[in-house]
Design an enzyme around this catalytic site. Structure first.
Site, PDB file in Angstrom:
ATOM      1  N   GLN A   1       1.100   8.883  -7.914  1.00  0.00           N
ATOM      2  CA  GLN A   1       2.376   8.387  -6.771  1.00  0.00           C
ATOM      3  C   GLN A   1       2.365   7.282  -7.158  1.00  0.00           C
ATOM      4  O   GLN A   1       3.194   6.329  -6.439  1.00  0.00           O
ATOM      5  CB  GLN A   1       0.979   8.745  -5.944  1.00  0.00           C
ATOM      6  CG  GLN A   1       1.446  10.417  -5.418  1.00  0.00           C
ATOM      7  CD  GLN A   1       0.259  11.348  -4.022  1.00  0.00           C
ATOM      8  OE1 GLN A   1       0.984  11.225  -3.138  1.00  0.00           O
ATOM      9  NE2 GLN A   1      -0.824  12.132  -5.008  1.00  0.00           N
TER      10      GLN A   1
ATOM     11  N   SER B   1       0.789  -1.277  -0.075  1.00  0.00           N
ATOM     12  CA  SER B   1       0.399  -0.156  -0.093  1.00  0.00           C
ATOM     13  C   SER B   1       0.413   1.094  -0.096  1.00  0.00           C
ATOM     14  O   SER B   1       1.972   1.225   0.895  1.00  0.00           O
ATOM     15  CB  SER B   1      -0.768  -0.029   1.795  1.00  0.00           C
ATOM     16  OG  SER B   1      -0.558   1.103   1.788  1.00  0.00           O
TER      17      SER B   1
ATOM     18  N   ASP C   1      -0.061   4.291   1.081  1.00  0.00           N
ATOM     19  CA  ASP C   1      -0.225   5.072   1.952  1.00  0.00           C
ATOM     20  C   ASP C   1       0.505   4.759   3.491  1.00  0.00           C
ATOM     21  O   ASP C   1       0.631   6.126   4.206  1.00  0.00           O
ATOM     22  CB  ASP C   1      -1.500   4.763   2.354  1.00  0.00           C
ATOM     23  CG  ASP C   1      -2.681   4.636   1.090  1.00  0.00           C
ATOM     24  OD1 ASP C   1      -2.592   5.617   0.846  1.00  0.00           O
ATOM     25  OD2 ASP C   1      -3.830   4.340   0.918  1.00  0.00           O
TER      26      ASP C   1
ATOM     27  N   HIS D   1      32.315   7.276 -10.756  1.00  0.00           N
ATOM     28  CA  HIS D   1      31.817   8.731  -9.799  1.00  0.00           C
ATOM     29  C   HIS D   1      29.931   8.939  -9.670  1.00  0.00           C
ATOM     30  O   HIS D   1      29.633  10.149  -8.364  1.00  0.00           O
ATOM     31  CB  HIS D   1      32.518   9.814  -9.950  1.00  0.00           C
ATOM     32  CG  HIS D   1      33.548   9.601  -8.942  1.00  0.00           C
ATOM     33  ND1 HIS D   1      34.821   8.612  -9.703  1.00  0.00           N
ATOM     34  CD2 HIS D   1      34.220  10.558  -7.687  1.00  0.00           C
ATOM     35  CE1 HIS D   1      35.720   8.316  -8.739  1.00  0.00           C
ATOM     36  NE2 HIS D   1      35.371   8.902  -7.475  1.00  0.00           N
TER      37      HIS D   1
ATOM     38  N   ARG E   1      38.732  -1.090   6.144  1.00  0.00           N
ATOM     39  CA  ARG E   1      38.332   0.375   6.588  1.00  0.00           C
ATOM     40  C   ARG E   1      36.330  -0.698   6.554  1.00  0.00           C
ATOM     41  O   ARG E   1      35.218   0.008   5.824  1.00  0.00           O
ATOM     42  CB  ARG E   1      38.043   1.166   4.897  1.00  0.00           C
ATOM     43  CG  ARG E   1      39.225   1.418   5.307  1.00  0.00           C
ATOM     44  CD  ARG E   1      39.990   2.848   3.611  1.00  0.00           C
ATOM     45  NE  ARG E   1      38.599   3.444   3.811  1.00  0.00           N
ATOM     46  CZ  ARG E   1      38.323   4.391   3.556  1.00  0.00           C
ATOM     47  NH1 ARG E   1      39.331   5.147   4.961  1.00  0.00           N
ATOM     48  NH2 ARG E   1      37.508   5.098   3.703  1.00  0.00           N
TER      49      ARG E   1
ATOM     50  N   ARG F   1      -5.332   8.715   1.795  1.00  0.00           N
ATOM     51  CA  ARG F   1      -6.446   8.768   2.297  1.00  0.00           C
ATOM     52  C   ARG F   1      -6.795   8.868   4.222  1.00  0.00           C
ATOM     53  O   ARG F   1      -6.459  10.039   4.211  1.00  0.00           O
ATOM     54  CB  ARG F   1      -7.178   7.085   3.000  1.00  0.00           C
ATOM     55  CG  ARG F   1      -7.183   5.941   1.206  1.00  0.00           C
ATOM     56  CD  ARG F   1      -8.183   4.561   1.375  1.00  0.00           C
ATOM     57  NE  ARG F   1      -6.926   3.755   1.813  1.00  0.00           N
ATOM     58  CZ  ARG F   1      -7.689   3.055   2.296  1.00  0.00           C
ATOM     59  NH1 ARG F   1      -8.900   1.870   2.155  1.00  0.00           N
ATOM     60  NH2 ARG F   1      -6.852   2.442   2.884  1.00  0.00           N
TER      61      ARG F   1
END
Length: 780
Positions: A300, A164, A166, A661, A735, A210
């Site tokens: 969306q 969903s 939302d 890069h 590292r 909603r």
């Protein structure tokens, strides 16, 4: 774990059948979940069926329920929506419809159902399960199924995945599709910002969700909006005056635009809807500003799923299959959720109940309770938003402190968002905030200046490092740094950066023995594309880099699909850390990902080539192989490319691509903006307390280990860990941290690429309860 236990996963599904369906509104990332369910189901020996068109397909049966194959889910990972279709289904709400659905499942011997959808879809699934035995006896009485069929399908296992946009489902930090929806919204807000600045406009943006304000809230955080309206926390009665005052203040401070975000379910204290048009009319009437409304709508729901949603969908799909196959008649229907970065199983109906409680609390105007029920993650977003958006910065008060903020290491998207948050929270606390340019060279050369509120205006969405970021470490310049700490009266330091920020912090701790000036509290906020800072599961910037790699891989796969019989070898960044290669491999559907943490030999390379030779005989005639830049000094990208080219002669040809890069650049993703903003706020709140604690005899003196920390996300919470304590967890030569959580996801990558491996099922989630979970929920 014994080999027998390892091998158990390969036979866990033998003789079982799983059906997968998507229901309700579509969401990006559903396809990733479907793909994972199908492939892991087949991997365990189970038969897997697609149910097309959601519950409607389950009721109608026939061609709507089809057996899935390994190849049938190929090339769907990067597609938005749901390939198997979704529909709102009235028939399934009636018992007659559920009876037909049960008949269709029993006839095919399917007793496991994976439902991907929202709370309505999952509630329907639970009803179906609770009625199952009654439905079977009715079918048997009607002579539609035999006694033997009824016995064979005596119980139905159900697992839900929440899909969903939302993010309105309680019990999970993120639902599948939410991150991608935020990507769409952020892209639009960024585009609108440029036109709004050109014309000095006010924009009112209406976002979906909603009755849940999550999308609106996170959008306002990640774009630095002036105001947000969400249903969970309606504004005070005289909000119109506050809003207009806030907008005119922003303009007076030199801003050329205003952005107001309205959630589609926004209401005032009396339950009356607040509409985007209503807000526009108010601004025009009171202030006379040139104001425009943009309703984002179904944009969306569309577009390509983000890397986060693809990985989330894939992880949830794997977990769902395990939950189904391990299920017994006594296990309740569960939903697979995300808590921090961990997959957890929660009882489905507990989650549905809490989700309903939120709506009930809002209907009854118990808004504080509604906010709490949404969970700590939602509350944290709201607290940070209120801090950053609603307060006029006070003038520095007497007894205020001076805190400096800097960027160290390579640039990473989201660094600027962290700086903005740090500066503004510092100013809100009534302190002086200084910004340091060019990493540790800045305090050595005195490249330090004071930052006001407007100094960091509009920084949230900008990539790279605006302060300048260098890899130089402080040790060589302790004298100059100490002199400038005294000169500028710096009493606390926020270091935003990668592995150098962490090692720089260790050097500062070491330097305290010689230089009293270095005895000030400092905090490191991990920000690097490599995600290799000890003390944190995530670094600011890694999500943006991951999305960049994903987009590139999608395009490359498309090229390979058109050419046919082509394998691409892609080199990713990350130093010795294989996070980007592994996660991008999961998100882009790679056939292999070579990393330093998992040593490989020429025999492994040979096995991969043979695997690709077999793959070229199927309908999927393309390959994608990722290689971390420092995974092996001898098996270079060129070596692997040459090996694949030679061994694949006449079967496939190879191409190589070094991404370089481009992975450090680009506009930060919503995740990185939001994560950076919250990390900055959390760091400054810690700093204020630590400075007070260290104040002795008229000056700051901090020499305890806990006065120099890394702020990191660990599993489900944000934690401060002293840099000195993290030393023994670090491999300094390469590292990287000695233990990395994402290595446990490597087997998933291999299974989804059709490798015959053993899956360690001991890592899988156990059933938890929502109330207990909420108290320890992630603070991100």
């Amino acid at each position: 774990m014994t080999h027998e236990e390892h091998h158990a996963a390969r036979t866990l599904g033998v003789g079982k059948a799983i059906a997968v369906l998507t229901s309700g509104g579509d969401a990006q990332g559903m396809n990733a979940a479907v793909r994972a369910v199908v492939r892991v189901g087949i991997f365990t020996g189970a038969r897997v069926f697609f149910v097309h068109e959601g519950y409607q397909g389950l009721v109608d049966g026939g061609d709507h329920i089809r057996e899935a194959t390994w190849e049938s889910v190929s090339m769907m990972l990067q597609l938005g929506g749901t390939v198997i279709g979704s529909a709102r289904c009235k028939d399934f709400r009636e018992r007659e419809g559920r009876l037909r659905a049960a008949h269709n499942l029993v006839k095919r011997g399917i007793t496991n159902l994976c439902v991907i959808g929202g709370d309505g879809s999952l509630t329907g699934a639970d009803t179906f399960r609770s009625e199952w035995s009654d439905l079977l006896s009715d079918l048997q009485k009607a002579g539609k199924i035999t006694a033997e069929e009824a016995t064979r399908s005596s119980y139905l296992n159900i697992v839900g995945l929440v899909g969903s946009i939302d993010n309105d489902f309680c019990g999970t930090d993120m639902t599948i599709g939410t991150d991608s929806a935020l990507h769409r919204i952020t892209e639009i807000v960024d585009a609108i910002t440029t036109t709004a600045q050109s014309h000095q406009r006010t924009f009112v943006l209406e976002v979906m969700g909603r009755h849940c304000g999550y999308l609106a809230l996170v959008t306002s955080l990640s774009c630095g909006a002036d105001w947000v309206f969400i249903p969970e926390c309606p504004p005070d009665d005289n909000w119109e005056d506050h809003l207009c005052r806030r907008l005119s203040e922003t303009r007076t401070r030199g801003s050329r635009l205003n952005i107001i975000i309205v959630a589609e379910g926004a209401i005032d204290r009396n339950g009356k809807p607040i509409t985007s048009e209503g807000v526009k009319d108010l601004v025009v009437r009171r202030l006379g500003y040139d104001t425009r409304v943009t309703v984002l709508g179904h944009v969306q729901r569309g577009g390509t799923p983000s890397a986060f949603d693809r990985i989330l969908g894939s992880r949830m799909g794997v977990e769902a299959v395990m939950a189904l196959l391990e299920g017994t008649p006594d296990t309740p229907a569960c939903v697979v959720s995300l808590s921090g970065n961990q997959a957890v199983r929660l009882p489905l109906m507990e989650c549905v109940q809490v989700t309903k409680d939120v709506t009930k609390a809002m209907d009854e105007k118990r808004f504080d309770e509604a906010m709490k029920l949404r969970g700590r993650s939602f509350m944290n977003n709201w607290e940070v938003y209120k801090l950053l958006a609603h307060i006029r910065p006070p003038a520095p008060k007497s007894g205020s402190y001076t805190v400096a903020v800097m960027n160290v290491g390579a640039p990473a998207a989201g660094m600027n968002a962290a700086v903005r948050s740090t500066v503004r929270i510092g100013l809100i606390q009534g302190n002086r905030v200084l910004v340091v340019h060019d990493g540790f060279e800045g305090p050595a050369k005195g490249q330090i200046e004071e930052a006001g509120w407007s100094y960091v205006g509009g920084w949230t969405g900008q990539g790279g490092s605006k302060l300048g970021s260098k890899r130089t470490l402080p040790k060589k310049s302790f004298e100059q740094i100490s002199a400038n700490i005294t000169k500028f009266n710096i009493q606390g330091l926020v270091i935003i950066g990668g592995f150098e920020a962490y090692t720089g912090g260790l050097e500062l701790m070491e330097g305290r023995k010689q230089f009293d000036e270095l005895c000030i509290p400092f905090v490191v906020i991990p920000a690097t594309v490599s995600n290799n800072v000890p003390g944190s599961d995530f670094s600011v910037g890694a999500d943006t880099a991951l999305n960049t790699i994903c987009t590139t891989c999608d395009r490359i796969k498309q090229s390979a699909a058109g050419t046919k019989r082509r394998v691409f070898i892609i080199e990713t960044m990350g130093g010795y850390c294989g996070y980007l290669a592994t996660m991008a491999g999961l998100a882009a559907g790679a056939d292999a990902a070579y990393i330093f943490e998992e040593p490989f030999t020429i025999r492994d390379l040979q096995a991969n080539v043979e695997h690709l030779v077999q793959k070229m005989k199927t309908t999927v005639k393309r390959g994608l192989v990722l290689r971390n830049e420092k995974c092996n000094e001898n098996y270079t990208t060129d070596f692997i490319f040459n090996l694949y080219s030679e061994e694949g002669k006449g079967i496939f040809d190879s191409r190589k691509n070094v991404l370089g890069h481009m992975q450090q650049g680009g506009s930060p993703t919503p995740f990185d903006r939001n994560f950076a903003t919250k990390m900055g706020a959390k760091a400054m709140n810690w700093m204020a307390g630590k400075i007070k604690e260290s104040y002795r005899n008229g000056r700051i003196f901090a020499n305890t280990p806990d006065s120099g920390c890394v702020l990191g996300m660990r599993k489900r919470a944000l934690v401060f860990q002293p840099v000195t304590e993290l030393q023994n967890q670090t491999d300094f030569e390469h590292r990287i941290p000695k233990e990395q959580w994402w290595l446990k996801l490597r087997p998933i990558l291999k299974i989804l690429a059709k490798y015959e491996i053993d899956l360690d099922t001991s890592e899988h989630a156990h059933l938890e309860h929502i109330s207990r979970k909420r108290s320890g929920e992630a603070t991100v």
